[in-house]
Design a protein around this motif. Structure first.
Motif, PDB file in Angstrom:
ATOM      1  N   MET A 100      70.816  18.770  73.451  1.00 42.61           N
ATOM      2  CA  MET A 100      69.421  18.512  73.789  1.00 42.61           C
ATOM      3  C   MET A 100      69.150  18.700  75.279  1.00 42.61           C
ATOM      4  N   LEU A 101      70.203  18.965  76.060  1.00 40.96           N
ATOM      5  CA  LEU A 101      70.006  19.254  77.486  1.00 40.96           C
ATOM      6  C   LEU A 101      69.731  20.730  77.738  1.00 40.96           C
ATOM      7  N   ALA A 102      69.779  21.560  76.703  1.00 42.59           N
ATOM      8  CA  ALA A 102      69.501  22.988  76.861  1.00 42.59           C
ATOM      9  C   ALA A 102      68.086  23.186  77.399  1.00 42.59           C
ATOM     10  N   GLU A 103      67.933  24.219  78.214  1.00 40.02           N
ATOM     11  CA  GLU A 103      66.677  24.401  78.947  1.00 40.02           C
ATOM     12  C   GLU A 103      65.833  25.552  78.403  1.00 40.02           C
ATOM     13  N   ARG A 244      72.019  28.094  76.992  1.00 37.75           N
ATOM     14  CA  ARG A 244      73.256  27.451  77.439  1.00 37.75           C
ATOM     15  C   ARG A 244      73.031  25.949  77.639  1.00 37.75           C
ATOM     16  N   ILE A 245      74.145  25.195  77.576  1.00 38.76           N
ATOM     17  CA  ILE A 245      74.089  23.741  77.753  1.00 38.76           C
ATOM     18  C   ILE A 245      74.632  23.402  79.131  1.00 38.76           C
ATOM     19  N   PRO A 246      73.806  22.927  80.042  1.00 33.86           N
ATOM     20  CA  PRO A 246      74.297  22.619  81.383  1.00 33.86           C
ATOM     21  C   PRO A 246      75.180  21.372  81.396  1.00 33.86           C
ATOM     22  N   VAL A 247      76.106  21.340  82.333  1.00 35.75           N
ATOM     23  CA  VAL A 247      76.981  20.184  82.543  1.00 35.75           C
ATOM     24  C   VAL A 247      76.650  19.613  83.917  1.00 35.75           C
ATOM     25  N   TYR A 248      76.398  18.299  83.970  1.00 38.50           N
ATOM     26  CA  TYR A 248      75.986  17.656  85.211  1.00 38.50           C
ATOM     27  C   TYR A 248      77.064  16.714  85.719  1.00 38.50           C
TER      28      TYR A 248
END
Length: 340
Positions: A100-103, A244-248
């Motif tokens: 759900m963090l995909a932009e 893509r799914i970002p990693v923070y």
């Protein structure tokens, strides 16, 4: 004392301007009489009645002022009113999995879902709303309540870190919803007949998810929902072409999620699973530039509305009739005065 429309107070400035115009006109007439001849002689030879004009002007100005007061809506004295609350029980199951963090929708799927849910709350009235967060596990973030501001506060803090278990388990979210729908247990009392009716309330469950990596049997969910008379709705968030799914780390994006082979993972909206949860008319889409979630309140209105009880309010009694009636009397009196 209170005012229903206090912003109309600016109209009192127009009343003052009206009074100024009457005064200026009286001054001009007085100067004209003085230029014509002796003031006492002019008054004796003509039918002029300055005092009548003054009384007429005063009545008009006072009547106009009372009209403004009536327009502002004075309210004083309170009365008690009972308001019955009717609606349905709506639980919102929000997916907080990493995907759900995909932009692919701005700013990301989760934030967009939260914003659209808040807009949905603005359209609801009388319904009890609760919030469930789920991924590979689920928990009740906010129990059923009519305090929508509380639901908004719980939405603000929803994030993937709250549920580290990966996946999107629709079935565990459903079982958590069953717990949230049940009234809290306590010792039975003779007055519990209305309370027992709580289980007969119209109930609805809304899934807000991208549908990816879903777990649990959708057929079992829909079967249990039918048995318990729970209306199922679903809202798909994202785009089908993937992102893509970002990693923070420490609030900063440092990388994109990779699989075991080191390749960047792409996540896509899986509409088939969500459509299987809800009928076609009960599925909504939250896309990059549009959202159909606002259609849900109309569908909820079709469900049987249940009374949640009544609330007693004290409200001011409106008294605009008094200054309005007095203003009309003063204006009628001003019209009856013959002032040459």
């Amino acid at each position: 004392m209170d005012w229903l429309h206090p912003t109309y107070g600016w109209a009192l400035g127009l009343v003052l301007a009206m009074a100024g115009l009457f005064g200026w006109a009286a001054w001009q007439r007085r100067r004209a009489r003085e230029r014509f001849g002796d003031r006492r002689l002019v008054r004796r030879l003509t039918a002029l009645r300055p005092r009548r004009r003054l009384a007429q002007a005063a009545l008009v100005v006072l009547g106009a002022a009372l009209l403004v007061v009536s327009l502002a809506g004075p309210r004083f004295g309170t009365k008690v009113r009972d308001v019955e609350r009717k609606g349905v029980d709506l639980l919102i199951a929000l997916d907080v999995s990493a995907s759900m963090l995909a932009e692919d929708v701005a700013p990301n799927r989760l934030e967009r879902a939260k914003n659209e849910t808040k807009k949905l709350l603005d359209e609801l009235s009388g319904d009890r709303v609760g919030l469930i967060l789920f991924a590979g596990d689920a928990f009740i973030q906010c129990p059923l309540t009519t305090d929508y501001n509380a639901v908004r506060l719980f939405l603000d803090v929803a994030e993937p870190a709250l549920i580290p278990t990966p996946g999107t388990d629709f079935e565990v979210a459903f079982h958590t919803a069953l717990q949230a729908f049940e009234p809290p247990e306590r010792e039975p009392r003779a007055s519990d007949a209305p309370r027992r009716a709580e289980t007969d309330r119209s109930r609805a469950l809304l899934y807000v998810s991208d549908g990816e990596n879903h777990l649990g049997s959708i057929d079992d969910i829909t079967r249990m929902a039918r048995e318990r008379n729970i209306a199922l709705f679903a809202a798909g968030v994202g785009e089908t072409n993937g992102a893509r799914i970002p990693v923070y780390e420490n609030g900063r994006r440092v990388e994109y999620k990779r699989d075991r082979r080191g390749e960047i993972v792409r996540t896509r909206l899986e509409e088939e699973a969500l459509r299987a949860l809800a009928a076609d008319d009960d599925y909504f889409r939250i896309a990059r530039t549009s959202s159909t979630l606002g259609e849900l309140p109309a569908l909820l209105d079709r469900l049987e509305q249940t009374s949640f009880g009544s609330e007693r309010f004290e409200e001011y009694a409106e008294r605009y009739q008094w200054p309005l009636a007095l203003a009309l009397l003063l204006l009628a009196a001003a019209a009856a005065i013959r002032a040459p």
